[in-house]
Design a protein around this motif. Structure first.
Motif, PDB file in Angstrom:
ATOM      1  N   VAL A 107       0.836  -1.198   0.000  1.00  0.00           N
ATOM      2  CA  VAL A 107       0.000   0.000   0.000  1.00  0.00           C
ATOM      3  C   VAL A 107       0.871   1.247   0.000  1.00  0.00           C
ATOM      4  CG1 VAL A 107      -1.770   1.283   1.270  1.00  0.00           C
ATOM      5  CG2 VAL A 107      -1.848  -1.217   1.201  1.00  0.00           C
ATOM      6  N   LEU A 108       1.893   1.249   0.855  1.00  0.00           N
ATOM      7  CA  LEU A 108       2.768   2.412   0.949  1.00  0.00           C
ATOM      8  C   LEU A 108       3.564   2.614  -0.329  1.00  0.00           C
ATOM      9  CD1 LEU A 108       4.073   2.099   4.629  1.00  0.00           C
ATOM     10  CD2 LEU A 108       1.983   3.149   3.766  1.00  0.00           C
ATOM     11  N   ASP A 109       4.024   1.512  -0.902  1.00  0.00           N
ATOM     12  CA  ASP A 109       4.782   1.614  -2.160  1.00  0.00           C
ATOM     13  C   ASP A 109       3.902   2.119  -3.298  1.00  0.00           C
ATOM     14  OD1 ASP A 109       7.135   0.812  -1.035  1.00  0.00           O
ATOM     15  OD2 ASP A 109       6.915  -1.296  -1.594  1.00  0.00           O
ATOM     16  N   TYR A 110       2.628   1.732  -3.304  1.00  0.00           N
ATOM     17  CA  TYR A 110       1.706   2.161  -4.354  1.00  0.00           C
ATOM     18  C   TYR A 110       1.506   3.684  -4.300  1.00  0.00           C
ATOM     19  CZ  TYR A 110      -2.534   2.359  -7.223  1.00  0.00           C
ATOM     20  OH  TYR A 110      -3.453   2.651  -8.201  1.00  0.00           O
ATOM     21  N   PHE A 111       1.343   4.196  -3.066  1.00  0.00           N
ATOM     22  CA  PHE A 111       1.152   5.639  -2.895  1.00  0.00           C
ATOM     23  C   PHE A 111       2.492   6.303  -2.558  1.00  0.00           C
ATOM     24  CE2 PHE A 111      -3.036   3.850  -1.557  1.00  0.00           C
ATOM     25  CZ  PHE A 111      -3.800   4.388  -2.582  1.00  0.00           C
ATOM     26  N   THR A 112       3.507   5.954  -3.300  1.00  0.00           N
ATOM     27  CA  THR A 112       4.863   6.404  -2.976  1.00  0.00           C
ATOM     28  C   THR A 112       5.029   7.909  -3.058  1.00  0.00           C
ATOM     29  OG1 THR A 112       7.198   5.986  -3.423  1.00  0.00           O
ATOM     30  CG2 THR A 112       5.740   6.160  -5.345  1.00  0.00           C
ATOM     31  N   ALA A 113       4.177   8.588  -3.850  1.00  0.00           N
ATOM     32  CA  ALA A 113       4.299  10.035  -3.992  1.00  0.00           C
ATOM     33  C   ALA A 113       3.789  10.787  -2.769  1.00  0.00           C
ATOM     34  CB  ALA A 113       3.534  10.502  -5.237  1.00  0.00           C
ATOM     35  N   ALA A 114       3.002  10.113  -1.921  1.00  0.00           N
ATOM     36  CA  ALA A 114       2.437  10.774  -0.742  1.00  0.00           C
ATOM     37  C   ALA A 114       3.477  10.889   0.364  1.00  0.00           C
ATOM     38  CB  ALA A 114       1.230   9.984  -0.232  1.00  0.00           C
ATOM     39  N   THR A 115       3.364  11.950   1.135  1.00  0.00           N
ATOM     40  CA  THR A 115       4.144  12.037   2.369  1.00  0.00           C
ATOM     41  C   THR A 115       3.599  10.999   3.339  1.00  0.00           C
ATOM     42  OG1 THR A 115       4.550  14.399   2.074  1.00  0.00           O
ATOM     43  CG2 THR A 115       4.782  13.518   4.302  1.00  0.00           C
ATOM     44  N   GLN A 116       4.486  10.217   3.942  1.00  0.00           N
ATOM     45  CA  GLN A 116       4.062   9.137   4.838  1.00  0.00           C
ATOM     46  C   GLN A 116       4.641   9.361   6.229  1.00  0.00           C
ATOM     47  OE1 GLN A 116       5.132   5.446   2.909  1.00  0.00           O
ATOM     48  NE2 GLN A 116       4.006   5.960   1.035  1.00  0.00           N
TER      49      GLN A 116
END
Length: 789
Positions: A307-316
């Motif tokens: 999930v995190l890799d998919y939304f890699t452009a988001a600040t996490q």
């Protein structure tokens, strides 16, 4: 006006405040005086407790609300202008404040931690105190935040709470450091905050400020418990309003909201085509906040990482109480170093988290038990011939008598303290949790007969137990009292009133251990919950000695055979998603000798009984004021700490005599590891604090309070006072004899029996003349009690 005659408060009012106003500081919105930023450590003594001194800054200056930028330590004019600098610097480190000042009314000493002025520390006049803008610009430049976009982000206001609730200092630090990291363009951020310190409230303030700037418009909050999602949305996040918030359920996606809440497992599936998160475009979310990120979101092998890799452009932004560092999982590798850490130990020291006692109990079979040749278990299975120990019990071998003994000891403790104290018993697996529940029900049959849910099993496979979870965590609900579990309550469940944690599971992970300890760290002082107790049957508390554990127990107690399980006062030392079944250790009733371990491996499990099991223990250990385990006696430990504070008997007597209030000196000693209530058991409960210290530390013969009071009566020195004054002094002497010296120093002592029956407080004071005459009479009485010339 002679400055030397002014008090510290006068210096503040007449010199420091005008200097701040002249420099452009708004005294109403930017300046706070006498700011207590900790609650004071809870010091446990037997069943009693006191609080240590809270940390208090004379001034904290804020550029904007909850954005502290400077600290001022004030002193009276008899002291040098830089006298309080070391204390101010200590506070500035805790509060993460860059600019530090001290003043005695003549000038300021200015310590610039940004070192942007060419001089780290310098003296400046009262007229040269810098303005808010000057300090803010210096700070932004030092932190590389001086671009217009970065400045707009870090200057955004916090949410203005109408209830008056505001972040604690460490929550401010966590929010401000995160906002600054985002403003600098950092896109992987981790915050480490101990369980019970308000991670969700902190996350709300981070999201609120970023959302308000418009920098982060669509936000995903990931958690690992259904209960957490509803609790978060309806609780800390409610100011956003329901119109823009949405909980993703049953993998149904609606893209019309701005703030989304989801379970890790609610977005993923073993079937690639059913991965709900892929219904969003990869750039849909600007910000993802991952609660309890130690649960696996940083693991390369985890679907959650997908999930995190998919939304890699988001600040996490990851939130955790326990960053995980193993060969397979690394939070640090994924998120980088934490931008802020607030540890369990710091939370206990500050008085925001509850300290704890430890009771260690060992049985005669813990070091090893071997079956006799050809022994059959209860279901007719021949028990494998080998030596079994703690690692095996209740995983591959269950001994009925050991389970019964554990339940008995748990019940003994509750009966001796509070039978309605919320209790969690952590077991090896679901089968073990079920057998432990049965054993505890048998031990508490009287209460179970009145309330069937006095003791319940709360595990992922039990719908009834899961339904009782809300009642167990509700502060207002009495039942259930005892919850047996294996993994469900280790993390993410807010158990505010848990006072008793039982370790009947083999715990080798510091991460898991910290999460379990965190179930008891909430303080509910109004409801009488200020510390909790850990009862350890598995040597799990050996983890305290590991260097990667922080937060030390106030006591470790190992009762000998036949001794009560409640620690005596002499041994005190200051102090998965619930909608899914639990897979760990699922017990198969159709195959009574089969157990499934965490990895799905089939394990043969034997159930035996008629095995003699008893408690064997002789060792008592304590954790000292420095947080290290000590094995010496409490007497020796106390003597060492007392003699570190007082060079000689005369030194102590002088300090005792000069103390305005003996209670303050006693509290000071408690903070340095001298616990008089705990020591009193050894030498007699009626010993006066003064005698106890003299006896323990300086080998002086000790008088009881009764003996000291009788000596005063024999001297009959009261005759110089009026008849009413003599009655007051005799009553105060009686009160000292019954309760100790602190009781007669209380300002309210004249308003309680029997003194209030002699007359009103005003009338009793007048019997001595003026208030100063009454105060002197009390001082004379104390001198007579201790026979101080």
């Amino acid at each position: 006006m002679n400055k030397k005659n002014l008090t510290e408060r006068d210096i503040c009012t007449k010199f420091i405040n005008p200097a701040l106003q002249n420099a452009g500081w708004n005294m109403r919105t930017q300046v706070r005086e006498e700011v207590s930023f900790t609650d004071g450590r809870i010091i446990v003594q037997g069943k009693m407790y006191t609080r240590g001194k809270s940390k208090r800054a004379d001034y904290i200056l804020y550029y904007k609300s909850n954005i502290p930028i400077a600290i001022i330590e004030a002193k009276d004019n008899k002291k040098a202008v830089g006298h309080g600098m070391q204390q101010a610097l200590e506070y500035s480190e805790i509060l993460q404040i860059p600019f530090v000042f001290t003043s005695n009314g003549d000038s300021f000493v200015f310590h610039d931690k940004t070192d942007t002025s060419g001089s780290l520390e310098q003296e400046i006049s009262l007229d040269d105190f810098p303005s808010p803008e000057v300090l803010w610009i210096k700070y932004l430049k030092h932190q590389s935040l001086d671009t217009p976009q970065a400045q707009e982000i870090v200057e955004k206001d916090y949410y203005a709470d109408d209830s008056g609730m505001s972040p604690r200092y460490y929550q401010q630090n966590a929010v401000n450091r995160t906002i600054e990291a985002v403003a600098k363009g950092q896109d992987r951020i981790i915050l480490v905050m101990a369980t019970g310190t308000g991670k969700t409230y902190t996350a709300f303030n981070i999201i609120w400020r970023l959302w308000k700037t418009g920098v982060k418009k669509r936000i995903l909050f990931l958690a690992d418990r259904n209960a957490l999602l509803t609790q978060t949305k309806n609780g800390d996040f409610s100011p956003f309003g329901n119109d823009i918030m949405h909980i993703i359920k049953n993998r149904k996606i609606d893209k019309s909201y701005q703030i989304y809440f989801a379970l890790y497992q609610g977005l993923t599936s073993n079937d690639e085509d059913k991965n709900a998160y892929k219904e969003f475009s990869p750039d849909f979310f600007d910000l993802i906040v991952i609660d309890e990120c130690h649960r696996g979101s940083a693991s390369e092998a985890s679907a959650w990482r997908d999930v995190l890799d998919y939304f890699t452009a988001a600040t996490q932004v990851g939130l955790t109480a326990t960053p995980k560092e193993t060969k397979d999982v690394s939070n640090m590798e994924y998120f980088g170093e934490p931008v802020y850490t607030y540890s369990l130990k710091q939370g206990i020291d500050d008085g925001f988290l509850a300290p704890y006692k430890v009771v260690r109990i060992t049985t005669n079979v813990d070091e090893g038990w071997r079956p006799t040749a050809g022994l059959l278990d209860k279901y007719g299975n021949e028990v494998e011939d080998r030596i079994y120990n703690l690692k095996d019990y209740d995983r591959t071998l269950a001994i009925d008598e050991r389970t019964a003994l554990v339940a008995k000891k748990i019940t003994e403790y509750l009966k001796a303290t509070d039978r309605y104290a919320k209790t969690i018993v952590f077991c090896v697996d679901i089968d073990h949790a079920n057998r432990m529940r049965q054993a505890l029900i048998n031990e508490n049959a009287d209460l179970v007969a009145k309330n069937w849910n006095y003791c319940v099993k709360i595990t992922g496979d039990d719908e009834v137990g899961k339904q009782e979870l809300d009642n167990f965590t509700d502060v207002e609900e009495t039942f259930p009292v005892i919850a047996t579990t294996s993994k469900m309550l280790t993390t993410g469940i807010d158990t505010k009133m848990v006072k008793f944690i039982v370790l009947e599971s083999n715990i080798n992970s510091v991460t898991e251990f910290k999460q379990i300890i965190g179930r008891g760290t909430r303080i509910r002082e109004a409801e009488g919950k200020v510390y909790f107790t850990i009862m350890d049957f598995r040597k799990a508390t050996n983890i305290f000695a590991r260097p990667d554990f922080d937060g030390d127990p106030v006591q470790i107690y190992e009762p000998k055979p036949g001794e009560p399980v409640v620690p005596p006062d002499e041994n005190e030392e200051t102090p998965q998603d619930v909608s899914q079944p639990e897979s760990l250790g699922g017990f198969q009733p159709t195959q009574p000798n089969v157990n499934i371990d965490e990895g799905g491996e089939v394990i043969r499990k034997y159930f035996v009984n008629q095995i003699p099991v008893s408690v064997v223990n002789e060792r008592v250990q304590y954790y000292g004021k420095d947080g290290k385990l000590i094995t010496e006696s409490l007497k020796d430990y106390s003597k060492k700490n007392i003699t570190e504070e007082f060079a000689s008997l005369d030194d102590f007597i002088q300090r005792w005599n000069n103390a305005e209030k003996k209670e303050e000196l006693i509290k000071e000693l408690a903070e340095h590891g001298v616990l008089l209530e705990a020591l009193r058991e050894d030498v007699g409960r009626d010993l006066d604090d003064f005698d106890l210290i003299c006896h323990i530390a300086f080998d002086q013969p000790a008088l009881t309070r009764q003996e000291r009071a009788n000596n005063v009566r024999k001297r009959n020195y009261f005759t110089k006072y009026s008849e009413t004054a003599q009655k007051v002094l005799n009553s105060l002497l009686d009160k000292y004899e019954q309760e100790g010296i602190v009781s007669i120093e209380q300002g309210s002592v004249l308003k309680v029996q029997p003194l209030n029956q002699i007359g009103s407080a005003v009338e009793l004071v007048r019997a001595f003349g003026k208030k100063k005459d009454f105060d002197q009479a009390i001082k004379d009485l104390e001198n007579e009690i201790y026979n101080i010339a």
